[in-house]
Design an enzyme around this catalytic site. Structure first.
Site, short mmCIF file in Angstrom:
data_model
loop_
_atom_site.label_atom_id
_atom_site.label_comp_id
_atom_site.label_asym_id
_atom_site.label_seq_id
_atom_site.Cartn_x
_atom_site.Cartn_y
_atom_site.Cartn_z
N HIS A 89 -4.80 -17.19 0.97
CA HIS A 89 -4.92 -15.88 0.31
C HIS A 89 -6.10 -15.13 0.92
CE1 HIS A 89 -4.91 -13.26 -3.54
NE2 HIS A 89 -5.73 -12.70 -2.67
N HIS B 262 -7.63 -11.15 2.50
CA HIS B 262 -7.54 -9.70 2.78
C HIS B 262 -8.22 -9.42 4.11
CE1 HIS B 262 -6.19 -8.85 -1.35
NE2 HIS B 262 -6.98 -9.86 -1.67
N LYS C 45 4.47 -10.54 -2.38
CA LYS C 45 3.33 -10.49 -3.30
C LYS C 45 3.61 -9.57 -4.48
CE LYS C 45 -0.80 -11.04 -4.84
NZ LYS C 45 -2.10 -11.50 -4.40
N HIS D 67 -0.53 -11.92 -8.42
CA HIS D 67 -1.82 -11.59 -9.04
C HIS D 67 -1.58 -11.64 -10.54
CE1 HIS D 67 -5.82 -9.54 -9.41
NE2 HIS D 67 -5.30 -9.36 -10.62
N HIS E 193 -5.50 -17.08 -6.88
CA HIS E 193 -6.89 -17.02 -7.38
C HIS E 193 -7.00 -17.26 -8.90
CE1 HIS E 193 -5.59 -12.97 -8.30
NE2 HIS E 193 -5.95 -12.41 -7.16
N ASP F 224 -9.39 -15.54 -1.09
CA ASP F 224 -9.41 -14.17 -1.62
C ASP F 224 -10.62 -13.42 -1.09
OD1 ASP F 224 -8.53 -11.93 -2.97
OD2 ASP F 224 -9.44 -12.52 -4.88
#
Ligand SMILES: NC(=O)N[C@@H](CC(=O)O)C(=O)O
Ligand SMILES: [Zn+2]
Ligand SMILES: [Zn+2]
Length: 344
Positions: free
Chosen positions: A13, A15, A99, A136, A174, A247
């Protein structure tokens, strides 16, 4: 000097952003990890296989010379994602998941799902072809206390979803609560979870230590100590349903240190070191390799990495910031503090 050598880990995970931000943060991840599941919450979001292919090309083009790193792409689920895009994603070979952001739940989630029922046909196709759903897991109802939003999401959305689509592969991303750890542990093997280093190391007091600490603010927000302990127990349990997902969520210094600061902790610069610290504190360094390097690829049905990395027990001081944009830097989590592990 004490050293620890493990199979090269992957980040399930992450970004990476785009443009100059991508170029700034990618070398940190590519040095440590063999692969990463790349989040699609760009502006505008990555909603199609064609967009994911173009984003993948930009990531590969931004890799440092000689880097051996594979971006695993994801699609952003919207109210209008057609089942045909799922079939296309599965056939692509490089899109590894879809996602789900509840609309408005977190950074760049405005285009997210407004109602889970709108995605039923698409989720049915994902269940059929075996394409995982990454979640999420927070409700967005402003009437629900911020600290309860993960648990309420499990009760009202995720548990019913796993009942409706019992074969659907789901990663609860997360996770931050004992409720989430228990829920995931109670489900069949097709439901798993990622855990960040910061949720293993910190409870919510860190956000308020001597004043407001914006670099400790992320979503889902850090929870109380009992929850942190439950996450550590899950991470070191050896249960293959729990694996590494940093994350790492870069935001420029000015966007974090602001009247309304962005959510996200930047940890990619020392991700495996932060996890090593958490596992060592728990007296479970021997469990790090399974969590960081084995369980993720096993769950995704991918081969484990074959090369290895070595960490040394060695103190070093985290820089105050790293280059990020032409106009602003990025402040890493733990800026100016000492880390006790260092990847060689
Ligand atoms: N975790 C965060 O606090 N922020 C993430 C979004 C997310 O993963 O929810 C981001 O993109 O900045
Ligand atoms: Zn999220
Ligand atoms: Zn994220």
């Amino acid at each position: 000097m004490m050293q620890l050598t493990i199979t090269r880990p992957d980040d399930w995970h992450l970004h990476l952003r785009d443009g100059e931000a991508l170029a700034a943060v990618l070398p940190h991840t590519a040095r440590q990890f063999g692969r990463a599941i790349v989040m699609p919450n760009l502006k505008p979001p990555v909603t199609t296989v064609d967009q994911a292919a173009a984003y993948r090309d930009r990531i590969v083009a931004a890799l440092p010379a000689g880097a051996c790193f594979e971006p695993l792409m994801t699609l952003y689920l919207t109210d209008n994602t057609p089942p045909s895009e799922v079939a296309k994603a599965a056939a692509s070979g490089f899109v590894k998941a879809v996602k789900l952001y509840p609309a408005g739940a977190t950074t760049n989630s405005d285009a997210g799902l407004t109602d889970i029922a709108k995605a039923y046909a698409t989720l049915a196709e994902m269940e059929r072809v075996g394409l995982p759903l990454l979640v999420h897991g927070e409700v967005t109802d402003p009437a629900i206390d911020l600290f309860d939003r993960e648990k309420v999401f499990i009760d009202t959305v995720l548990a019913p979803l796993t009942q409706r689509f019992p074969q659907l592969k789901v990663v609860m991303e997360h996770i931050t609560t004992q409720d989430a750890a228990e829920f995931v542990a109670s489900t069949p093997a097709n439901v798993a979870a990622t855990i960040t280093a910061h949720h293993l190391l910190y409870n919510r007091n860190a956000i308020f230590q001597g004043g407001v600490r914006p670099h400790w603010y992320c979503l889902p927000v850090l929870k109380r100590e009992t929850h942190r302990q439950a996450l550590v127990a899950a991470a070191i349990s050896g249960n293959p349903k729990f694996f590494l997902g940093t994350d790492s969520a870069p935001h420029a210094k000015g966007a974090k240190e602001a009247a309304c600061g962005c959510a996200g902790c930047y940890t990619a610069y020392a991700a495996i070191e932060l996890y090593a610290e958490a596992f060592e504190q728990a007296g479970a360094l021997g469990k790090l390799e399974g969590f960081a390097s084995h369980f993720g690829p096993d769950w995704y049905g991918l081969p484990r990495n074959t090369d290895r990395i070595t960490l040394a027990k060695e103190n070093w001081t985290v820089p105050a910031d790293y280059p990020y944009l032409a106009t602003d830097t990025i402040v890493p989590l733990r800026a100016g503090e000492t880390l006790s592990w260092k990847m060689l």
